[in-house]
Design a protein around this motif. Structure first.
Motif, mmCIF file in Angstrom:
data_model
loop_
_atom_site.group_PDB
_atom_site.id
_atom_site.type_symbol
_atom_site.label_atom_id
_atom_site.label_comp_id
_atom_site.label_asym_id
_atom_site.label_seq_id
_atom_site.Cartn_x
_atom_site.Cartn_y
_atom_site.Cartn_z
ATOM 1 N N ASP A 266 0.919 -1.275 -0.070
ATOM 2 C CA ASP A 266 0.149 -0.033 0.035
ATOM 3 C C ASP A 266 0.873 1.212 -0.013
ATOM 4 O O ASP A 266 0.379 2.320 -0.328
ATOM 5 N N ARG A 267 2.183 1.071 0.429
ATOM 6 C CA ARG A 267 2.996 2.199 0.529
ATOM 7 C C ARG A 267 3.848 2.280 -0.741
ATOM 8 O O ARG A 267 4.545 3.389 -1.053
ATOM 9 N N GLY A 268 3.753 1.345 -1.807
ATOM 10 C CA GLY A 268 4.364 1.597 -2.963
ATOM 11 C C GLY A 268 5.157 0.336 -3.369
ATOM 12 O O GLY A 268 5.812 0.252 -4.401
ATOM 13 N N ARG A 269 5.741 -0.398 -2.287
ATOM 14 C CA ARG A 269 6.458 -1.726 -2.723
ATOM 15 C C ARG A 269 5.764 -2.548 -3.588
ATOM 16 O O ARG A 269 4.755 -2.655 -3.518
ATOM 17 N N THR A 270 6.693 -3.123 -4.681
ATOM 18 C CA THR A 270 6.014 -4.023 -5.832
ATOM 19 C C THR A 270 5.860 -5.213 -5.004
ATOM 20 O O THR A 270 6.495 -5.746 -4.051
ATOM 21 N N TRP A 271 5.028 -5.945 -5.722
ATOM 22 C CA TRP A 271 4.776 -7.353 -5.303
ATOM 23 C C TRP A 271 5.863 -8.227 -5.301
ATOM 24 O O TRP A 271 5.923 -9.193 -4.677
ATOM 25 N N LYS B 97 -1.950 -13.414 -6.169
ATOM 26 C CA LYS B 97 -2.641 -14.208 -7.157
ATOM 27 C C LYS B 97 -4.083 -14.226 -6.907
ATOM 28 O O LYS B 97 -5.014 -14.327 -7.771
ATOM 29 N N ASN B 98 -4.350 -14.479 -5.610
ATOM 30 C CA ASN B 98 -5.786 -14.701 -5.165
ATOM 31 C C ASN B 98 -6.300 -13.271 -4.474
ATOM 32 O O ASN B 98 -7.526 -13.364 -3.638
ATOM 33 N N TRP B 99 -6.005 -12.291 -4.702
ATOM 34 C CA TRP B 99 -6.283 -11.113 -4.170
ATOM 35 C C TRP B 99 -7.766 -10.830 -4.559
ATOM 36 O O TRP B 99 -8.723 -10.470 -3.541
ATOM 37 N N HIS B 100 -8.306 -11.292 -5.517
ATOM 38 C CA HIS B 100 -9.534 -10.810 -6.139
ATOM 39 C C HIS B 100 -10.496 -11.558 -5.138
ATOM 40 O O HIS B 100 -11.516 -11.039 -4.909
ATOM 41 N N ARG B 101 -10.212 -12.876 -4.526
ATOM 42 C CA ARG B 101 -11.207 -13.475 -3.759
ATOM 43 C C ARG B 101 -11.297 -12.794 -2.580
ATOM 44 O O ARG B 101 -12.229 -12.962 -1.607
ATOM 45 N N MET B 102 -10.404 -11.918 -2.172
ATOM 46 C CA MET B 102 -10.255 -11.064 -0.501
ATOM 47 C C MET B 102 -11.333 -10.184 -0.635
ATOM 48 O O MET B 102 -11.684 -9.537 0.462
ATOM 49 N N VAL B 103 -11.748 -9.644 -1.908
ATOM 50 C CA VAL B 103 -12.693 -8.282 -2.346
ATOM 51 C C VAL B 103 -13.871 -9.028 -2.761
ATOM 52 O O VAL B 103 -14.071 -8.610 -4.076
ATOM 53 N N PRO B 104 -14.769 -9.800 -2.208
ATOM 54 C CA PRO B 104 -15.877 -10.484 -2.905
ATOM 55 C C PRO B 104 -17.050 -9.715 -3.354
ATOM 56 O O PRO B 104 -17.694 -10.181 -4.329
ATOM 57 N N HIS B 105 -17.386 -8.368 -2.464
ATOM 58 C CA HIS B 105 -18.500 -7.930 -2.943
ATOM 59 C C HIS B 105 -18.412 -6.347 -2.553
ATOM 60 O O HIS B 105 -17.542 -6.210 -1.338
ATOM 61 N N ALA B 106 -19.311 -5.692 -2.848
ATOM 62 C CA ALA B 106 -19.419 -4.329 -2.153
ATOM 63 C C ALA B 106 -20.416 -4.242 -1.220
ATOM 64 O O ALA B 106 -21.179 -5.247 -1.183
ATOM 65 N N TYR B 107 -20.562 -3.017 -0.428
ATOM 66 C CA TYR B 107 -21.657 -2.783 0.596
ATOM 67 C C TYR B 107 -22.395 -1.829 0.042
ATOM 68 O O TYR B 107 -22.577 -0.753 -0.206
ATOM 69 N N ASN C 99 -5.741 3.804 1.398
ATOM 70 C CA ASN C 99 -4.307 2.882 1.718
ATOM 71 C C ASN C 99 -4.731 1.740 0.512
ATOM 72 O O ASN C 99 -5.500 0.839 1.103
ATOM 73 N N PHE C 100 -4.032 1.751 -0.581
ATOM 74 C CA PHE C 100 -4.227 0.607 -1.481
ATOM 75 C C PHE C 100 -2.916 0.549 -2.300
ATOM 76 O O PHE C 100 -2.440 1.539 -2.683
ATOM 77 N N ALA C 101 -2.744 -0.564 -2.845
ATOM 78 C CA ALA C 101 -1.686 -0.919 -3.832
ATOM 79 C C ALA C 101 -2.238 -0.279 -4.964
ATOM 80 O O ALA C 101 -3.325 -0.418 -5.363
ATOM 81 N N SER C 102 -1.162 0.187 -5.852
ATOM 82 C CA SER C 102 -1.687 0.813 -7.164
ATOM 83 C C SER C 102 -2.350 -0.019 -8.167
ATOM 84 O O SER C 102 -3.432 0.128 -8.597
ATOM 85 N N ASP C 103 -1.845 -1.329 -8.241
ATOM 86 C CA ASP C 103 -2.423 -2.309 -9.075
ATOM 87 C C ASP C 103 -3.559 -2.737 -8.653
ATOM 88 O O ASP C 103 -4.465 -2.901 -9.684
ATOM 89 N N THR C 104 -3.774 -3.209 -7.480
ATOM 90 C CA THR C 104 -4.990 -3.666 -6.955
ATOM 91 C C THR C 104 -6.063 -2.687 -7.126
ATOM 92 O O THR C 104 -7.395 -3.047 -7.187
ATOM 93 N N LEU C 105 -5.930 -1.559 -6.772
ATOM 94 C CA LEU C 105 -6.846 -0.346 -6.903
ATOM 95 C C LEU C 105 -7.514 -0.395 -7.974
ATOM 96 O O LEU C 105 -8.617 -0.301 -8.387
ATOM 97 N N THR D 212 -6.962 9.539 -4.176
ATOM 98 C CA THR D 212 -5.641 9.586 -3.865
ATOM 99 C C THR D 212 -5.370 8.067 -3.385
ATOM 100 O O THR D 212 -6.180 7.771 -2.261
ATOM 101 N N VAL D 213 -4.456 7.312 -3.831
ATOM 102 C CA VAL D 213 -4.096 6.206 -3.842
ATOM 103 C C VAL D 213 -2.869 6.056 -2.999
ATOM 104 O O VAL D 213 -1.615 6.574 -3.284
ATOM 105 N N SER D 214 -2.547 5.437 -1.730
ATOM 106 C CA SER D 214 -1.391 5.536 -1.414
ATOM 107 C C SER D 214 -0.126 5.064 -1.700
ATOM 108 O O SER D 214 0.963 5.623 -1.983
ATOM 109 N N GLY D 215 -0.392 4.028 -2.582
ATOM 110 C CA GLY D 215 0.627 3.228 -3.554
ATOM 111 C C GLY D 215 1.114 4.037 -4.621
ATOM 112 O O GLY D 215 2.479 3.699 -4.995
ATOM 113 N N ASP D 216 0.349 4.955 -4.954
ATOM 114 C CA ASP D 216 0.945 6.044 -5.935
ATOM 115 C C ASP D 216 1.833 6.899 -5.475
ATOM 116 O O ASP D 216 2.661 7.598 -6.259
#
Length: 204
Positions: A52-57, A80-90, A112-118, A135-139
């Motif tokens: 989230d601070r900008g370090r690459t995966w 690889k499985n990050w998409h499963r960690m965010v299954p739905h919106a509120y 606070n979010f990694a650039s690519d996952t945001l 504003t994305v923290s990773g950026d």
């Protein structure tokens, strides 16, 4: 007495979309205790926060694989499985966001979010693109609750801090916003958020 609110700033994770890293490993590490140990001792919250601070995966994975080579597949599975960690919106929260934007309020996002996952999240959840900007923290290499990230966001979007209302699920991030001179409320539910907005003079 607080100033009238001119700007509304949303956090994203656990306010607009669900996030739970356990969901990414449910079938890979099916034992609850082992999975909890892995996420508390190897792919930890603090380790993930550096993305989230900008370090690459790639850097993040190499660091942990060097320390835990026997866990290489599990470590790589986090991204690889990050998409499963965010299954739905509120949906109830999203409805508030959409109503605020439709009513002409000045809405932005600070996360606070990694650039690519945001960017991946924005493709999956189009409502993440309807505000004036994010504003994305990773950026920018800054994390909430560092006062500098709130100051950066206010400058980038020309916000008047004392007239800005921030919404975040984290008490620490709420306090960071207040330390930067913003108004702020802690998100616990959509109904409470409606009440907080009403208290600030904004009807939903």
């Amino acid at each position: 007495m607080n100033q009238p609110v001119k700007h509304i700033v949303f956090d994203i994770g656990k306010v607009l979309i669900h996030y739970d890293p356990h969901l990414g490993f449910a079938d890979i590490i099916p034992d609850d205790e082992e999975r909890r140990w892995f996420l508390e001792n190897i792919c930890t919250h603090d380790w993930n926060l550096e993305q989230d601070r900008g370090r690459t995966w790639e850097e993040a994975e190499a660091l942990l694989i060097g320390m835990h080579p026997e866990r290489a597949d599990h470590i790589r599975a986090f991204r690889k499985n990050w998409h499963r960690m965010v299954p739905h919106a509120y949906e109830a929260s999203v409805a508030i966001l959409e109503r605020l934007v439709a009513d002409g309020h000045d809405v932005t996002m600070l996360t606070n979010f990694a650039s690519d996952t945001l960017r991946e999240a924005q493709l999956r959840f189009p409502f993440l693109t309807i505000s004036r900007g994010v504003t994305v923290s990773g950026d920018i290499g800054l994390l909430k609750p560092d006062i500098a990230i709130y100051e950066h966001h206010a400058k980038a979007f020309d916000l008047e801090p004392a007239a800005t209302l921030f919404i975040d699920d984290s008490a620490a991030n709420v306090e960071g916003a207040r330390a930067a001179g913003w108004q702020a409320v802690q998100f616990t539910s959509a109904e409470q958020l409606k009440a907080d907005l009403r208290q600030a003079g904004i009807e939903i």
